[in-house]
Design a protein around this motif. Structure first.
Motif, PDB file in Angstrom:
ATOM      1  N   LEU A 264       0.870  -1.169   0.000  1.00  0.00           N
ATOM      2  CA  LEU A 264       0.000   0.000   0.000  1.00  0.00           C
ATOM      3  C   LEU A 264       0.907   1.219   0.000  1.00  0.00           C
ATOM      4  CD1 LEU A 264      -2.994   0.903   0.553  1.00  0.00           C
ATOM      5  CD2 LEU A 264      -2.342   0.972   2.948  1.00  0.00           C
ATOM      6  N   ARG A 265       0.609   2.179  -0.873  1.00  0.00           N
ATOM      7  CA  ARG A 265       1.448   3.372  -0.905  1.00  0.00           C
ATOM      8  C   ARG A 265       0.612   4.613  -1.120  1.00  0.00           C
ATOM      9  NH1 ARG A 265       7.094   3.518  -4.257  1.00  0.00           N
ATOM     10  NH2 ARG A 265       7.990   1.782  -3.112  1.00  0.00           N
ATOM     11  N   LYS A 266       0.986   5.654  -0.412  1.00  0.00           N
ATOM     12  CA  LYS A 266       0.334   6.928  -0.645  1.00  0.00           C
ATOM     13  C   LYS A 266       1.161   7.654  -1.688  1.00  0.00           C
ATOM     14  CE  LYS A 266      -2.344  10.225   1.932  1.00  0.00           C
ATOM     15  NZ  LYS A 266      -3.505   9.858   1.126  1.00  0.00           N
ATOM     16  N   THR A 267       0.583   7.867  -2.876  1.00  0.00           N
ATOM     17  CA  THR A 267       1.318   8.575  -3.931  1.00  0.00           C
ATOM     18  C   THR A 267       0.674   9.944  -4.096  1.00  0.00           C
ATOM     19  OG1 THR A 267      -0.144   7.944  -5.733  1.00  0.00           O
ATOM     20  CG2 THR A 267       1.563   6.362  -5.131  1.00  0.00           C
ATOM     21  N   ALA A 268       1.310  10.768  -4.911  1.00  0.00           N
ATOM     22  CA  ALA A 268       0.760  12.104  -5.161  1.00  0.00           C
ATOM     23  C   ALA A 268      -0.634  11.993  -5.784  1.00  0.00           C
ATOM     24  CB  ALA A 268       1.695  12.871  -6.085  1.00  0.00           C
ATOM     25  N   GLY A 269      -0.865  10.899  -6.496  1.00  0.00           N
ATOM     26  CA  GLY A 269      -2.148  10.736  -7.170  1.00  0.00           C
ATOM     27  C   GLY A 269      -3.198  10.027  -6.342  1.00  0.00           C
ATOM     28  N   GLY A 270      -2.855   9.612  -5.141  1.00  0.00           N
ATOM     29  CA  GLY A 270      -3.818   8.916  -4.289  1.00  0.00           C
ATOM     30  C   GLY A 270      -3.231   7.634  -3.720  1.00  0.00           C
ATOM     31  N   LEU A 271      -4.098   6.929  -2.983  1.00  0.00           N
ATOM     32  CA  LEU A 271      -3.680   5.692  -2.337  1.00  0.00           C
ATOM     33  C   LEU A 271      -3.720   4.553  -3.365  1.00  0.00           C
ATOM     34  CD1 LEU A 271      -3.045   5.181   0.661  1.00  0.00           C
ATOM     35  CD2 LEU A 271      -5.370   4.295   0.889  1.00  0.00           C
ATOM     36  N   VAL A 272      -2.630   3.802  -3.477  1.00  0.00           N
ATOM     37  CA  VAL A 272      -2.609   2.670  -4.406  1.00  0.00           C
ATOM     38  C   VAL A 272      -2.283   1.399  -3.625  1.00  0.00           C
ATOM     39  CG1 VAL A 272      -1.578   1.674  -6.489  1.00  0.00           C
ATOM     40  CG2 VAL A 272      -1.750   4.163  -6.248  1.00  0.00           C
ATOM     41  N   ARG A 273      -3.130   0.396  -3.829  1.00  0.00           N
ATOM     42  CA  ARG A 273      -2.891  -0.876  -3.167  1.00  0.00           C
ATOM     43  C   ARG A 273      -2.734  -1.953  -4.238  1.00  0.00           C
ATOM     44  NH1 ARG A 273      -4.660  -3.986   1.389  1.00  0.00           N
ATOM     45  NH2 ARG A 273      -5.456  -2.234   2.560  1.00  0.00           N
ATOM     46  N   ALA A 274      -1.736  -2.805  -4.066  1.00  0.00           N
ATOM     47  CA  ALA A 274      -1.543  -3.910  -5.014  1.00  0.00           C
ATOM     48  C   ALA A 274      -1.492  -5.208  -4.252  1.00  0.00           C
ATOM     49  CB  ALA A 274      -0.245  -3.730  -5.799  1.00  0.00           C
ATOM     50  N   MET A 275      -2.157  -6.213  -4.784  1.00  0.00           N
ATOM     51  CA  MET A 275      -2.068  -7.520  -4.183  1.00  0.00           C
ATOM     52  C   MET A 275      -1.711  -8.509  -5.292  1.00  0.00           C
ATOM     53  SD  MET A 275      -4.823  -9.584  -2.045  1.00  0.00           S
ATOM     54  CE  MET A 275      -5.551 -10.260  -3.480  1.00  0.00           C
ATOM     55  N   ILE A 340       2.719   3.051 -10.086  1.00  0.00           N
ATOM     56  CA  ILE A 340       2.017   1.757 -10.082  1.00  0.00           C
ATOM     57  C   ILE A 340       3.027   0.616 -10.075  1.00  0.00           C
ATOM     58  CG2 ILE A 340       0.478   0.265 -11.429  1.00  0.00           C
ATOM     59  CD1 ILE A 340      -1.042   2.769 -12.246  1.00  0.00           C
ATOM     60  N   THR A 341       4.048   0.744 -10.928  1.00  0.00           N
ATOM     61  CA  THR A 341       5.106  -0.270 -10.962  1.00  0.00           C
ATOM     62  C   THR A 341       5.745  -0.408  -9.582  1.00  0.00           C
ATOM     63  OG1 THR A 341       5.563   0.303 -13.239  1.00  0.00           O
ATOM     64  CG2 THR A 341       7.268  -0.928 -12.083  1.00  0.00           C
TER      65      THR A 341
END
Lengths: 356, 148
Positions: A264-275, A340-341
Motif C-alpha cells: 500500500l502506498r500513498k502517492t501524489a495521485g492517491g492511495l494505491v494498493r496492489a495484491m 504503479i510499478t
C-alpha cells in the motif's frame, strides 16, 4: 443450402459428467464427427484448468463441506467456480474450419461471435484478450480451449447470475488479506446478465441468441441432435474415469508454491494498493489486483492492466506496465505508471520474502 | 534453412505434419521437441508437462502436454515409446519453447519397436524440407520467436 452442424443441449450435470462429455466430444471430433455446439450447465462446481493443481487453486475443505464438485478441465486457463446461474457454451470443431492455424486468432474469432450473441440480447459486450468477455470493463464470461490433432474445443461461460461471495470462498484468492474489500472489488470486476438487463433473461433466450450468432459467424445452420451411440459408450467410460481422484489430482502440487504479497502506498495521485499471487518456482505473476482511491479514466484501464500482467515473468514487470500505458493512454492526474510499478514491485518483493 | 521465417533443420526427423522434430541419440533413445511452426501456432507457452519417466506411451497417448493462451493439448506422439526423461529446464520455463524451439527439447523417449522401423515412418532431409515449406505456404504460417 447452408451446411448443418449439430446442436446439443446436455442440461444440468455434475462437473465430472461435463468434463467427461468434453473429452468424449473432442475425441469424437478428432475421429471426424460433425462440428458441434453444446450448451451445458453445472451443479455447484469448482473447476481447475488442465495444468493447474487443485491444492494450489481451491479451498478443498470448503468444497467438501459444501458438497461442491471438484474437477479438472481438459481445457487451459484458470480455476473457476460455477453453479446453476451460468450457461456454458462449447464448440467442437475441425481445425480446418478456420482459414488460419494461429490459435490466438481462432480464439479471438470464436469470442467475437459469442460477443455478437450477447449483443443480440441488448448487452454491450466486448472481447478482452486473452480470454474474457466483458461489459464496460466488467467480466461477464470467461473462455478456454483444448486441441487434439485436428480437433478443437473452445468453450465459454455466460454469467446469467453469479454468487461472488461463494466464488471467493471456493477459489484460493487470499481473501483474508483484503476481507470486505476483496468482495467489493471482485463485485466491481464481475457483472451478470440479470444485473445488466434489470430482470430475468430466460436461459433459452441466451442460448438462442448464441446459437444464432455462431450460426451467422460460421455461415451454418444448427440442428438439434443427441449423442451418437459411439459417443454414449465413450461417455460411459469417461464419466467414471473423470470422477476419479486420479484424474483430478494428477497435476497436484503442494500449496506453498504460490505466494501472496500486498503493498500500500500513498502517492501524489492517491492511495494505491496492489495484491499479487506469485508462482515462485516459475517466477511469474499469476494474478494482480490493483485498487485504491486514485483517479483513472477510462476506469477499465486498471482491469486491463491486471489482464496484461497475468502470467507475466516477474522481471518484466516495469516493461509491461510501461508498454501498457504507452499503448492504452489513461488519464491519472498525478499518478504515474512508475508509481504503479513501484507498488506492484513492493508487493512482489513481499511475496518473494515469505518463507516457503 | 527457413521458409516464411520458419526455421528448418534438415538433420532432424519430423512427423508428417511437421508438428514435432525428433533426433536419434547414440544410446538408442529419441529426443522430441516442437518445430518452429508448432511454437508459432501455439503462441506464448505457459505450461509444459511430461509424463513420469518409465511411463509407457502408445501412439495417440501424448508424451507431453502444453498450454498457451488458454489452449491446452498434447504434443502428438507418433510411435509407441517409454518416457526416459523430461527436460527440466523447459518444464520450469516453457517459454523456452518459443525462444529456441530446436534447442529446447521436451522429452527423451525409448521406442518400443526397433529404431530403424520408427525412423522409417518419419521424414527427414530434402523430402522434409519440401514438406515443411509446403505446409508453411499452404497454411500461410509466418514464424515469430517469443520473448519472455
Amino acid at each position: 443450402m447452408m451446411p448443418q452442424w449439430r446442436l446439443l443441449d446436455t442440461g444440468l450435470r455434475s462437473a465430472a459428467e461435463n468434463m467427461a462429455l468434453d473429452r468424449t466430444l473432442l475425441e469424437s471430433a478428432q475421429a471426424g464427427a460433425c462440428n458441434t455446439l453444446r450448451f451445458l450447465r453445472f451443479r455447484p462446481s469448482a473447476l481447475i484448468g488442465f495444468h493447474q493443481s487443485p491444492s494450489q487453486e481451491l479451498h478443498l475443505e470448503y468444497c467438501r463441506e459444501q458438497g461442491i464438485d471438484v474437477s479438472r478441465r481438459i481445457t487451459g486457463g484458470g480455476a473457476l467456480y460455477c453453479d446453476e446461474g451460468q450457461i456454458g457454451w462449447e464448440l467442437f470443431l475441425d481445425r480446418r474450419t478456420f482459414d488460419t492455424a494461429d490459435m490466438l486468432a481462432i480464439a479471438g474469432r470464436v469470442c467475437d461471435m459469442a460477443v455478437q450473441g450477447l449483443r443480440r440480447l441488448g448487452i454491450d459486450a466486448a472481447f478482452r484478450p486473452r480470454n474474457d468477455i466483458e461489459v464496460a470493463g466488467r467480466k461477464i464470461g470467461g473462455t478456454g480451449g483444448a486441441f487434439d490433432g485436428e480437433a478443437l474445443l473452445y468453450q465459454g461461460t455466460v454469467l446469467v447470475d453469479f454468487d461472488v461471495e461463494r466464488m471467493l470462498k471456493v477459489l484460493r484468492i487470499p481473501r483474508e488479506k483484503l476481507a470486505d474489500k476483496a468482495i467489493a472489488s471482485a463485485r466491481e470486476r464481475i457483472t451478470t446478465l440479470n444485473e445488466l438487463a434489470g430482470g430475468r433473461i430466460p436461459l433459452e433466450a441466451v442460448q438462442e441468441a448464441l446459437t444464432e450468432a455462431f450460426g451467422e459467424g460460421f455461415g451454418v445452420e444448427f440442428r438439434r441432435q443427441e449423442l451418437t451411440i459411439g459417443e454414449q459408450e465413450l461417455f460411459a467410460r469417461y464419466r467414471l474415469e473423470m470422477a476419479s481422484q486420479a484424474w483430478v489430482y494428477e497435476t497436484d502440487r503442494p500449496q506453498l508454491d504460490v505466494a501472496t504479497g500486498s503493498a500500500l502506498r500513498k502517492t501524489a495521485g492517491g492511495l494505491v494498493r496492489a495484491m499479487l499471487l506469485v508462482d515462485r518456482p516459475r517466477e511469474r505473476i499469476k494474478q494482480a489486483f490493483i485498487t485504491g482511491d486514485f483517479f483513472v479514466n477510462p476506469k477499465r484501464a486498471i482491469v486491463d492492466l491486471e489482464a496484461a500482467l497475468r502470467d507475466c515473468s516477474c522481471e518484466r514487470l516495469p516493461e509491461i506496465v510501461e508498454e501498457f500505458f504507452a499503448r492504452h493512454p489513461a488519464q491519472m492526474l498525478l499518478l504515474t505508471p512508475a508509481d504503479i510499478t513501484a507498488v506492484i514491485g513492493e508487493a512482489l518483493a513481499r511475496a518473494n520474502a515469505v518463507a516457503s | 534453412m527457413e521458409s516464411n521465417g520458419c526455421e528448418f533443420r534438415p538433420e532432424l526427423y519430423y512427423d508428417k505434419e511437421y508438428q514435432i522434430w525428433l533426433r536419434r541419440e547414440e544410446d538408442g533413445t529419441i529426443t522430441v521437441g516442437m518445430t518452429d511452426i508448432s511454437q508459432t501456432i501455439a503462441g506464448k507457452i505457459l505450461h509444459a508437462r511430461v509424463r513420469r519417466p518409465g511411463t509407457m506411451r502408445p501412439v495417440g497417448k501424448p508424451v507431453a502436454t502444453i498450454e498457451s493462451g488458454k489452449w491446452a493439448g498434447p504434443i502428438p506422439n507418433v510411435f509407441d515409446c517409454v518416457i526416459v526423461e523430461g527436460n527440466q529446464q523447459v518444464l520450469e520455463d516453457p517459454n523456452l519453447l518459443n525462444i529456441e524451439p530446436y534447442e529446447a527439447w521436451i522429452a527423451r523417449v525409448r521406442p518400443v519397436a526397433p529404431i530403424s522401423d520408427v525412423l522409417a515412418g518419419l521424414v527427414t532431409g530434402e523430402q522434409a524440407a519440401q514438406g515443411y515449406a509446403e505446409r508453411c505456404r499452404r497454411e500461410d504460417i509466418k514464424c515469430t520467436r517469443g520473448i519472455r
